[in-house]
Design an enzyme around this catalytic site. Structure first.
Site, short mmCIF file in Angstrom:
data_model
loop_
_atom_site.label_atom_id
_atom_site.label_comp_id
_atom_site.label_asym_id
_atom_site.label_seq_id
_atom_site.Cartn_x
_atom_site.Cartn_y
_atom_site.Cartn_z
N GLY A 29 0.54 -0.87 0.16
CA GLY A 29 0.11 0.03 -0.14
C GLY A 29 1.07 1.31 -0.08
N ILE A 30 0.26 1.91 0.75
CA ILE A 30 0.95 3.55 0.97
C ILE A 30 2.70 3.26 1.37
CG2 ILE A 30 1.21 5.81 2.30
CD1 ILE A 30 -1.74 5.49 2.55
N ARG A 60 7.12 -6.37 9.17
CA ARG A 60 6.22 -7.83 10.11
C ARG A 60 6.68 -8.99 9.10
NH1 ARG A 60 0.72 -8.46 12.73
NH2 ARG A 60 0.61 -7.86 10.44
N TYR A 89 -10.27 4.14 16.20
CA TYR A 89 -9.59 4.27 15.33
C TYR A 89 -8.67 5.83 14.96
CZ TYR A 89 -6.93 4.57 9.99
OH TYR A 89 -6.18 4.83 9.19
N THR A 109 -6.36 0.91 -0.62
CA THR A 109 -4.81 0.12 -0.17
C THR A 109 -4.99 -1.37 0.20
OG1 THR A 109 -5.07 0.64 2.41
CG2 THR A 109 -3.64 2.29 0.45
#
Length: 249
Positions: free
Chosen positions: A17-18, A38, A159, A196
């Site tokens: 993604g980003i 990870r 979030y 994403t």
């Protein structure tokens, strides 16, 4: 961007993604990029993709929720490339856990990665800069428009809280760096809905449809980062807010 050629950037959450888009943009502009995540296999695939570019990509496995692994990563960076000149805190997670019924472990995971890890990585990046008398470094945090508006009808309010915290931390860091008489710059980039894998995994949790006019591309966020990083040394692009032309926020 010429003054950044050959210098070192750390990008967290670099595998997809980003984060991956930012790594591509920095390497193509001649930087040495340490990308951490990870999943080492995805990082190694990205390293293979970027072999012929102007800069260099160095993959490193790190679980940012484990502080010992963060410390180990910075030791490895010091041994291999000397230290960090640019730190891009991109890694983050949205588990879409409602405030009323969400799991405690979900809340802890969001805070550990979106807030605590960013603070520790930034602290160590600044330490690395100071040890080498780097006074023109740059800390860039990838936030979200969720730090500007709490949306109704989503399950991502915790979030959003973590991104409000990131906004405050970025501004607080700017004040502390100014008080320390350093020219290290700070920027927070806050994109709206971006196409994403992370966002696609939350498509059933109140997100609008992914369309060309509503959704950003990961490359759009990377372009904004290059703009902020490439500004003249006397200019601090403190905040960039990005949204698709028809995005609801």
């Amino acid at each position: 961007m010429e003054r950044w050629t050959g210098r070192v950037a750390l990008v967290t959450g670099a595998s997809l993604g980003i984060g991956a888009a930012i790594c591509r943009a920095l390497v193509k502009n001649g930087m040495v990029v340490v990308g951490c995540a990870r999943h080492l296999d995805a990082l190694q695939k990205l390293a293979k993709e970027l072999e012929e570019e102007k800069g260099k990509f160095i993959p490193i496995k790190c679980d940012l929720t484990i502080t010992d692994e963060i410390d180990s990563m910075f030791r490895a960076i010091k041994e291999e490339v000397g230290g960090v000149d640019v730190c891009v805190n991109n890694a983050g997670v949205n588990l879409a856990s409602p405030l009323l019924t969400g799991e405690r472990e979900d809340f802890k995971t969001v805070l550990d990665l979106n807030v605590f890890a960013v603070t520790i990585v930034t602290q160590l990046a600044i330490k690395s800069m100071r040890e080498r008398n780097v006074d023109d470094g740059h800390i860039i945090n990838i936030g979200s428009v969720s730090c500007r508006q709490v949306r109704e009808g989503t399950l991502s309010h915790f979030y959003a809280g973590s991104k409000f915290a990131l906004q405050a931390l970025t501004e607080g860091l700017r004040h502390e760096l100014r008080n320390a008489n350093t020219r290290i710059r700070t920027t927070i980039i806050s994109p709206s809905l971006t196409d994403t894998p992370l966002a696609r995994g939350l498509k059933d949790h109140g997100l609008p449809p992914f369309t060309a006019t509503v959704s950003l591309r990961a490359e759009d966020v990377a372009d904004a980062l290059i703009y902020a990083l490439g500004a003249p040394p006397n200019v601090n692009v403190r905040e960039i807010c990005l949204a698709g032309v028809s995005a609801p926020m």
